[in-house]
Design a protein around this motif. Sequence first.
Motif, PDB file in Angstrom:
ATOM      1  N   LEU A 362      17.441  91.692  24.314  1.00 11.28           N
ATOM      2  CA  LEU A 362      17.633  91.502  23.125  1.00 11.28           C
ATOM      3  C   LEU A 362      16.917  92.296  22.247  1.00 11.28           C
ATOM      4  CD1 LEU A 362      16.444  87.309  23.848  1.00 11.28           C
ATOM      5  CD2 LEU A 362      19.263  88.722  23.118  1.00 11.28           C
ATOM      6  N   ALA A 363      15.541  93.157  22.790  1.00  9.67           N
ATOM      7  CA  ALA A 363      14.735  93.556  21.673  1.00  9.67           C
ATOM      8  C   ALA A 363      15.053  95.018  21.578  1.00  9.67           C
ATOM      9  CB  ALA A 363      13.434  93.695  22.608  1.00  9.67           C
ATOM     10  N   ASP A 364      16.013  95.486  22.907  1.00 10.86           N
ATOM     11  CA  ASP A 364      17.037  96.419  22.474  1.00 10.86           C
ATOM     12  C   ASP A 364      17.998  96.068  21.530  1.00 10.86           C
ATOM     13  OD1 ASP A 364      14.819  98.386  24.691  1.00 10.86           O
ATOM     14  OD2 ASP A 364      16.499  97.403  25.919  1.00 10.86           O
ATOM     15  N   ASN A 365      18.403  95.444  21.702  1.00 10.10           N
ATOM     16  CA  ASN A 365      19.860  95.131  20.641  1.00 10.10           C
ATOM     17  C   ASN A 365      19.455  94.374  19.182  1.00 10.10           C
ATOM     18  OD1 ASN A 365      22.472  95.886  21.616  1.00 10.10           O
ATOM     19  ND2 ASN A 365      20.443  94.885  23.460  1.00 10.10           N
ATOM     20  N   ASN A 366      17.952  94.942  19.178  1.00  7.96           N
ATOM     21  CA  ASN A 366      17.260  94.582  17.642  1.00  7.96           C
ATOM     22  C   ASN A 366      17.421  92.687  17.450  1.00  7.96           C
ATOM     23  OD1 ASN A 366      15.755  95.755  15.897  1.00  7.96           O
ATOM     24  ND2 ASN A 366      18.119  97.246  16.086  1.00  7.96           N
ATOM     25  N   VAL A 367      17.250  92.586  18.137  1.00  3.33           N
ATOM     26  CA  VAL A 367      16.900  90.263  18.768  1.00  3.33           C
ATOM     27  C   VAL A 367      16.311  89.891  18.118  1.00  3.33           C
ATOM     28  CG1 VAL A 367      18.469  88.529  19.378  1.00  3.33           C
ATOM     29  CG2 VAL A 367      19.776  90.450  19.487  1.00  3.33           C
ATOM     30  N   ASN A 368      15.921  89.355  16.984  1.00  6.26           N
ATOM     31  CA  ASN A 368      14.924  88.060  16.979  1.00  6.26           C
ATOM     32  C   ASN A 368      14.941  87.318  17.999  1.00  6.26           C
ATOM     33  OD1 ASN A 368      12.223  88.462  16.664  1.00  6.26           O
ATOM     34  ND2 ASN A 368      12.304  87.058  14.787  1.00  6.26           N
ATOM     35  N   ILE A 369      13.617  86.654  18.580  1.00  2.00           N
ATOM     36  CA  ILE A 369      13.771  85.204  19.328  1.00  2.00           C
ATOM     37  C   ILE A 369      12.829  83.943  18.550  1.00  2.00           C
ATOM     38  CG2 ILE A 369      13.342  84.321  20.959  1.00  2.00           C
ATOM     39  CD1 ILE A 369      13.464  87.003  22.407  1.00  2.00           C
ATOM     40  N   GLY A 370      13.343  83.748  17.851  1.00  3.56           N
ATOM     41  CA  GLY A 370      12.980  82.378  16.946  1.00  3.56           C
ATOM     42  C   GLY A 370      11.730  81.495  17.846  1.00  3.56           C
ATOM     43  N   ILE A 383      18.294  82.208  18.377  1.00  2.06           N
ATOM     44  CA  ILE A 383      18.498  83.592  17.592  1.00  2.06           C
ATOM     45  C   ILE A 383      19.089  83.469  15.774  1.00  2.06           C
ATOM     46  CG2 ILE A 383      18.111  84.760  19.236  1.00  2.06           C
ATOM     47  CD1 ILE A 383      21.155  85.549  19.122  1.00  2.06           C
ATOM     48  N   ASP A 384      18.978  84.335  15.386  1.00  2.00           N
ATOM     49  CA  ASP A 384      19.807  84.569  14.620  1.00  2.00           C
ATOM     50  C   ASP A 384      21.437  84.081  14.688  1.00  2.00           C
ATOM     51  OD1 ASP A 384      20.730  85.050  12.060  1.00  2.00           O
ATOM     52  OD2 ASP A 384      20.538  86.631  11.315  1.00  2.00           O
ATOM     53  N   GLY A 385      21.895  83.161  13.931  1.00  2.00           N
ATOM     54  CA  GLY A 385      22.844  82.661  14.644  1.00  2.00           C
ATOM     55  C   GLY A 385      24.236  84.514  14.634  1.00  2.00           C
ATOM     56  N   ALA A 386      24.080  85.373  13.093  1.00  2.00           N
ATOM     57  CA  ALA A 386      24.383  85.929  12.938  1.00  2.00           C
ATOM     58  C   ALA A 386      25.362  87.108  14.343  1.00  2.00           C
ATOM     59  CB  ALA A 386      24.522  86.911  11.208  1.00  2.00           C
ATOM     60  N   GLN A 387      23.672  87.117  15.004  1.00  2.00           N
ATOM     61  CA  GLN A 387      23.680  87.728  15.833  1.00  2.00           C
ATOM     62  C   GLN A 387      24.326  87.768  17.382  1.00  2.00           C
ATOM     63  OE1 GLN A 387      19.426  88.672  15.248  1.00  2.00           O
ATOM     64  NE2 GLN A 387      20.456  91.367  14.719  1.00  2.00           N
ATOM     65  N   ILE A 388      24.790  86.165  17.698  1.00  2.00           N
ATOM     66  CA  ILE A 388      25.217  85.358  18.518  1.00  2.00           C
ATOM     67  C   ILE A 388      25.991  86.318  19.594  1.00  2.00           C
ATOM     68  CG2 ILE A 388      27.820  84.167  18.128  1.00  2.00           C
ATOM     69  CD1 ILE A 388      26.222  82.077  19.573  1.00  2.00           C
ATOM     70  N   GLU A 389      27.084  87.100  18.501  1.00  2.00           N
ATOM     71  CA  GLU A 389      27.623  87.896  19.518  1.00  2.00           C
ATOM     72  C   GLU A 389      27.490  89.082  20.967  1.00  2.00           C
ATOM     73  OE1 GLU A 389      31.694  88.328  18.664  1.00  2.00           O
ATOM     74  OE2 GLU A 389      32.083  86.870  17.556  1.00  2.00           O
ATOM     75  N   THR A 390      26.187  89.933  19.748  1.00  2.00           N
ATOM     76  CA  THR A 390      26.098  90.947  20.354  1.00  2.00           C
ATOM     77  C   THR A 390      25.018  90.557  20.926  1.00  2.00           C
ATOM     78  OG1 THR A 390      25.550  92.076  18.120  1.00  2.00           O
ATOM     79  CG2 THR A 390      23.849  92.925  19.681  1.00  2.00           C
ATOM     80  N   ALA A 391      23.902  89.516  21.287  1.00  2.00           N
ATOM     81  CA  ALA A 391      22.939  89.224  21.598  1.00  2.00           C
ATOM     82  C   ALA A 391      23.800  88.694  23.478  1.00  2.00           C
ATOM     83  CB  ALA A 391      22.120  87.737  21.926  1.00  2.00           C
ATOM     84  N   LEU A 392      25.202  88.036  23.347  1.00  2.00           N
ATOM     85  CA  LEU A 392      25.347  87.565  23.833  1.00  2.00           C
ATOM     86  C   LEU A 392      26.559  88.265  25.191  1.00  2.00           C
ATOM     87  CD1 LEU A 392      27.531  84.060  23.135  1.00  2.00           C
ATOM     88  CD2 LEU A 392      26.186  84.071  25.102  1.00  2.00           C
TER      89      LEU A 392
END
Length: 425
Positions: A362-370, A383-392
């Motif tokens: 997740l970090a490598d893809n710039n996704v912050n964990i809440g 995570i931020d809902g806008a990043q869901i596809e990237t994260a998955l």
Amino acid sequence: MSLIVTKFGGTSLATPERVLGVAQRLVDYHQAGHQVVAVVSAMGKSTDDLLRLANSVNPNPPARELDQLMATGEMVSMSIVAMAVEALGVQAVSMTGRQAGIVTTEVFNKAKIAEIQADRILSELASGHIVIVAGFQGITRTGDITTLGRGGSDTTAVALAAGVGADVCEIYTDVDGVYTCDPRMVPAARKLDAISYEEMLELAAAGAGVLQMRSVEFARNYGVVIHCRSAFNDNPGTLVKEASAMEQAIVSGIAFDKSESKVTIRDVPDRVGIAAEVFGAIAAANINIDMIVQNISEGGSTDISFTVPAGELARLRPVLDSAIANLGIREYLVDESIAKISVVGAGMRSNPGVAARMFKTLADNNVNIGMISTSAIRISVVIDGAQIETALAALHTAFGLDSDNLFEETQLSGEELAAKAAKGR
Ligand code: ADP
Ligand code: ASP
Ligand code: MG
């Protein structure tokens, strides 16, 4: 001769042509000498339409009346499917939840099946009829109609399979089975040949809507093997069963849930009993919450965050408003744009490092964990809902779940496979 319980979801029954396709499948089983029960969901998206209709006359419809209304969706299906079977020359009888002997608890909108009185179904089968049962509904001991929660027809099917002692429980849907992730969100998702009850339960609880969680619980408790497969082809689907003979993958699937919101209560006084009071008030209002995180206290106060189904926010707000007033809490914030992603696998128990790999990906893809929560075989993050596809997509790849489509599509000839490989897809 076998006794087969089948279940068909809304998409599989969305048009008259599809209804006839379902009827043909049932007739084929019947003509092969089997006894057949079909549990049917409401056609297409008609349950959503009924809910919209209810909300258009009352923003807060009474739970009992909502069940009276929602149960009609499955009643349309059951009679239409029975008519379609008769059109193909085999006798069929449709049954409501009550007629099928499905007795539930008294909780409207999310009742649990308490008992199946299967005599009527068994006698109709004995007289050679195909039995069509309205899914998702039951009857209380005092005679009120109840529904089993969204996706509840799966549970009707598994409970009936247990109740009538079926040899097979087939859940027909609009995908080929249970995938490593929802194939509509992750195109590289791979169909699983089998999955354990335990893992399927975690995936369903974490948002994988392909099977209702209660249906998996039932299957596990009564030893019903579920075959989840497509209504549109004859491909083998996924067996949901006991883990024994299966190799335990470290990660077998990823689920997500976009239906929750995050609530943060600010500056909660850091004294004994406060959390009990806040969450006691929420529980008293019958609101289910999910992840809870409390921060380190600073200057005698702390922040507490938790997640809650977005649909419960309207009921939660007044509860929190009075908690604020009573306990001297400063404010609370609501974030409705979150998503929860859960990585599930029984092999996690014996393989350390899954969390580290998840967080690094997740970090490598710039996704912050809440927020983070775990069970023995699951790690969930908010995570931020806008990043869901990237994260998955990133997690699916990182845990080696991406399909090698060349081997999956066994219908292709060698030449076709070679052509696809050459195209480098
Ligand atoms: P039905 O109407 O047949 O009950 P649902 O819509 O309830 O169908 O469930 C099937 C859908 O579940 C699929 O279309 C797919 O988008 C979704 N889904 C979510 N997670 C998964 C998963 N892990 N594997 C397969 N499908 C999934
Ligand atoms: N029709 C109900 C729903 O949409 C039950 C089901 O489909 O399983 O939730
Ligand atoms: Mg469903």
